[in-house]
Motif scaffolding. Structure first.
Motif, PDB file in Angstrom:
ATOM      1  N   LEU A 136      63.779  28.830  49.287  1.00  0.00           N
ATOM      2  CA  LEU A 136      63.122  28.398  50.367  1.00  0.00           C
ATOM      3  C   LEU A 136      61.483  28.628  49.927  1.00  0.00           C
ATOM      4  O   LEU A 136      61.315  29.421  49.132  1.00  0.00           O
ATOM      5  CB  LEU A 136      63.239  28.968  51.633  1.00  0.00           C
ATOM      6  N   THR A 137      60.715  27.631  50.489  1.00  0.00           N
ATOM      7  CA  THR A 137      59.280  27.855  49.782  1.00  0.00           C
ATOM      8  C   THR A 137      58.722  29.001  50.773  1.00  0.00           C
ATOM      9  O   THR A 137      59.217  29.327  52.153  1.00  0.00           O
ATOM     10  CB  THR A 137      58.341  26.692  50.325  1.00  0.00           C
ATOM     11  N   ALA A 138      57.471  29.605  50.451  1.00  0.00           N
ATOM     12  CA  ALA A 138      56.881  30.356  51.459  1.00  0.00           C
ATOM     13  C   ALA A 138      56.529  30.091  52.665  1.00  0.00           C
ATOM     14  O   ALA A 138      56.541  30.668  53.616  1.00  0.00           O
ATOM     15  CB  ALA A 138      55.642  30.749  50.546  1.00  0.00           C
ATOM     16  N   ASP A 139      56.122  28.459  52.790  1.00  0.00           N
ATOM     17  CA  ASP A 139      55.989  27.876  53.990  1.00  0.00           C
ATOM     18  C   ASP A 139      57.179  28.055  55.059  1.00  0.00           C
ATOM     19  O   ASP A 139      57.009  28.288  56.138  1.00  0.00           O
ATOM     20  CB  ASP A 139      55.497  26.664  54.085  1.00  0.00           C
ATOM     21  N   GLU A 140      58.282  27.796  54.526  1.00  0.00           N
ATOM     22  CA  GLU A 140      59.548  27.749  55.365  1.00  0.00           C
ATOM     23  C   GLU A 140      59.748  29.164  55.452  1.00  0.00           C
ATOM     24  O   GLU A 140      60.304  29.376  56.691  1.00  0.00           O
ATOM     25  CB  GLU A 140      60.613  27.085  54.043  1.00  0.00           C
ATOM     26  N   LEU A 141      59.692  30.034  54.450  1.00  0.00           N
ATOM     27  CA  LEU A 141      59.998  31.501  54.965  1.00  0.00           C
ATOM     28  C   LEU A 141      58.981  31.607  56.259  1.00  0.00           C
ATOM     29  O   LEU A 141      59.535  32.847  57.098  1.00  0.00           O
ATOM     30  CB  LEU A 141      59.989  32.315  53.882  1.00  0.00           C
TER      31      LEU A 141
END
Length: 110
Positions: A25-30
């Motif tokens: 997962l990307t930082a944005d998704e997290l």
């Protein structure tokens, strides 16, 4: 669980890298993630987080009991539920033999 060897770890990392369903997962998704308690309907969340055995109507009392090793081995050999089977055998003994008054060897009343 044993740790992976370096070769196994490398192979696993490669398989994850080429699998589109196993991407990180990307930082944005997290950052957009929220606890289940906040996003699920209360009834569904309660059903999902229920843990352990259902509560029994009759509360059991923990005891320390000394029995012959062969008796314990025989009950445990029957697999899971051996304590329940032992409890049933003790209860059946009370039905068959009655309740003994502690230390007297005589049957009690009631």
């Amino acid at each position: 669980m044993p740790l992976l060897s370096e070769a196994e770890e490398t192979a696993l990392q490669h398989r994850m890298a080429v699998d589109p369903d196993a991407r990180e997962l990307t930082a944005d998704e997290l950052g957009r993630m929220r606890p289940a308690r906040e996003v699920l309907p209360p009834a569904l969340f309660a059903a999902l987080v229920k843990r352990g055995r259902p509560k029994s109507e009759t509360k059991r009392v923990p005891v320390t009991l000394r029995v012959d090793p062969s008796v314990l081995d025989a009950y445990k050999a029957g697999g899971p539920g051996w304590q329940t089977r032992m409890n049933a055998a003790l209860a059946q003994g009370i039905e068959v033999h009655g309740v003994l008054v502690s230390g007297t060897g005589r049957r009690g009343e009631g």
